[in-house]
Design an enzyme around this catalytic site. Structure first.
Site, PDB file in Angstrom:
ATOM      1  N   ARG A 252       0.739  -1.020  -0.015  1.00  0.00           N
ATOM      2  CA  ARG A 252      -0.003   0.108   0.016  1.00  0.00           C
ATOM      3  C   ARG A 252       0.892   1.186   0.008  1.00  0.00           C
ATOM      4  O   ARG A 252       1.552   1.611   1.128  1.00  0.00           O
ATOM      5  CB  ARG A 252      -0.792  -0.127   1.235  1.00  0.00           C
ATOM      6  CG  ARG A 252      -1.969   1.085   1.325  1.00  0.00           C
ATOM      7  CD  ARG A 252      -2.370   0.976   2.662  1.00  0.00           C
ATOM      8  NE  ARG A 252      -1.768   1.669   3.643  1.00  0.00           N
ATOM      9  CZ  ARG A 252      -1.769   1.529   4.919  1.00  0.00           C
ATOM     10  NH1 ARG A 252      -2.292   0.419   5.395  1.00  0.00           N
ATOM     11  NH2 ARG A 252      -1.211   2.104   5.817  1.00  0.00           N
ATOM     12  N   HIS A 256      -3.791   4.284   5.008  1.00  0.00           N
ATOM     13  CA  HIS A 256      -4.836   3.320   5.147  1.00  0.00           C
ATOM     14  C   HIS A 256      -6.140   4.106   4.474  1.00  0.00           C
ATOM     15  O   HIS A 256      -6.755   3.383   3.698  1.00  0.00           O
ATOM     16  CB  HIS A 256      -4.818   2.949   6.621  1.00  0.00           C
ATOM     17  CG  HIS A 256      -5.989   2.246   6.801  1.00  0.00           C
ATOM     18  ND1 HIS A 256      -6.200   0.901   6.403  1.00  0.00           N
ATOM     19  CD2 HIS A 256      -7.050   2.402   7.558  1.00  0.00           C
ATOM     20  CE1 HIS A 256      -7.271   0.212   6.949  1.00  0.00           C
ATOM     21  NE2 HIS A 256      -8.084   1.268   7.395  1.00  0.00           N
ATOM     22  N   TYR A 265       3.719   5.370  11.643  1.00  0.00           N
ATOM     23  CA  TYR A 265       4.168   4.022  11.957  1.00  0.00           C
ATOM     24  C   TYR A 265       4.985   3.332  10.779  1.00  0.00           C
ATOM     25  O   TYR A 265       5.307   2.438  10.763  1.00  0.00           O
ATOM     26  CB  TYR A 265       2.695   3.411  12.010  1.00  0.00           C
ATOM     27  CG  TYR A 265       1.828   3.239  11.006  1.00  0.00           C
ATOM     28  CD1 TYR A 265       2.001   2.551   9.914  1.00  0.00           C
ATOM     29  CD2 TYR A 265       0.869   4.500  10.983  1.00  0.00           C
ATOM     30  CE1 TYR A 265       0.948   2.785   8.771  1.00  0.00           C
ATOM     31  CE2 TYR A 265      -0.175   4.405  10.057  1.00  0.00           C
ATOM     32  CZ  TYR A 265      -0.120   3.510   9.105  1.00  0.00           C
ATOM     33  OH  TYR A 265      -1.119   3.664   7.938  1.00  0.00           O
TER      34      TYR A 265
END
Length: 351
Positions: A252, A256, A265
């Site tokens: 990805r 998100h 993160y």
């Protein structure tokens, strides 16, 4: 265990064929079909992000980087099959025949966005994690009971493999040899949770062992590997042999959702080895004489016009009706929901 599930590839990162046995199966027509759909859904995806940033679309889940997984698998379906997506699989549903205007409407909160085109078995996107997996198994089992050869594919991320629905779906499908393909897109993260905090097993594909079904691990950024392995899984399902678990290893590239900040993160060097699936396909087409600059320019122009028209049509609809959050759920609405509805409507009157 990881060595027992090597990542299957058909083309390498420079676009050269790794397995000559596929040479006769890969045509210029097929390569161009992949390219068209992958460019189309990426352009859709980037437009949706821009619309959200401009306040013209609600919170949105991007899928850039996963185009080969979604397009390659969706093109392996037959027209009467079923597709059960998550909130990140609109690239797959658009490839399978979902309406682009309605797909934008979904992300703008309108109920029309959940209605598939006539004759297309496209389930509404599942936001709760893994709930679509038992639904797919049920639909495929119904097709088997009716005596058809129709199958189902259900998409899910790595985080879904921690849910009970995942295990229940695989167990039921394996026991009754249900014609369903479990298609995992392992993009490395379940929101902010990395894969090594999600499970202790080396691969997702090996989870198939517990249920006595085939498991395969593929390069999710190789559209040819995705397409041909998914076709094999469907052939297995249609022949009455039951389900297959596919782990498509992908990445990805962005957040998100548009409400997420992956820099909190993910380190800067994560994903550095990622090779864009569209660039990889373009290199393949150039290596084997399938590339045409004029044709590619025409694809981009056609796609841009389609998307601009879809956005214009989407924005011609009235704003989503807040009452839809409350109505048509219960025959007799519970007191708590009546109170919430009254409070919210009173707020709207004030503003």
């Amino acid at each position: 265990m990881e060595q027992d599930y090597p990542i299957k590839r058909i083309i390498d990162n420079e676009g050269f064929l790794l397995d000559s046995s596929y040479e006769s199966q890969i045509s210029e027509k097929l390569a161009k079909e992949f390219y068209y759909h992958m460019v189309r859904v990426r352009t859709f995806d980037r437009k949706a992000i821009n619309l959200q940033r401009q306040g013209r679309l609600g919170t949105y889940a991007p899928f850039e980087g996963q185009e080969a997984s979604q397009v390659g698998s969706a093109l392996a379906l037959e027209s009467a099959d079923w597709i059960f997506p998550t909130y990140r699989d609109h690239g797959a549903t658009l490839t399978f025949g979902a309406d682009m205007v309605r797909t934008y409407l979904y992300w703008n909160g309108r109920v029309e966005g959940c209605v598939p085109p006539e004759g297309k078995n496209i389930f509404p996107p599942a936001v709760p994690i893994a709930t679509q997996i038992p639904h797919a198994v049920g639909a495929a089992w119904a097709e088997k009971m009716k005596g058809t050869t129709n199958s189902a594919i259900t998409y899910f991320g790595d985080g879904a493999t921690s849910e009970g629905d995942f295990h229940e779906g695989l167990n039921f499908a394996s026991v009754f040899k249900v014609p369903v393909v479990f298609f995992n897109q392992n993009n490395g993260y379940a929101i902010s949770v990395p894969l090594d905090r999600q499970m202790n097993s080396a691969t997702i594909a090996q989870k198939s062992i517990a249920y006595g079904i085939p498991g395969v691990r593929i390069d999710g950024n190789d559209c040819f590997a995705v397409y041909f392995e998914t076709k094999k899984a469907f052939e297995h399902a249609r022949s009455g042999k039951g389900p297959t678990l596919i782990e498509a290893v992908t990445w990805r590239t962005g957040a998100h959702t548009t409400a997420d900040d992956p820099t909190k993160y993910r380190s800067d060097d994560e994903g550095k080895d990622f090779v864009d699936p569209i660039d990889r396909l373009e290199m393949f087409m150039k290596n084997y004489g399938y590339w045409d600059d004029e044709w590619a320019s025409g694809i981009r122009e056609k796609t841009d016009l389609e998307i601009e028209a879809a956005v214009e049509a989407m924005e011609s609809f009235p704003a989503a009706e807040v009452r839809d959050l409350f109505n048509n759920v219960f025959e007799n609405m519970p007191t708590q929901l009546i109170e919430q509805k009254d409070i919210y409507l009173a707020h709207l009157r004030r503003v």
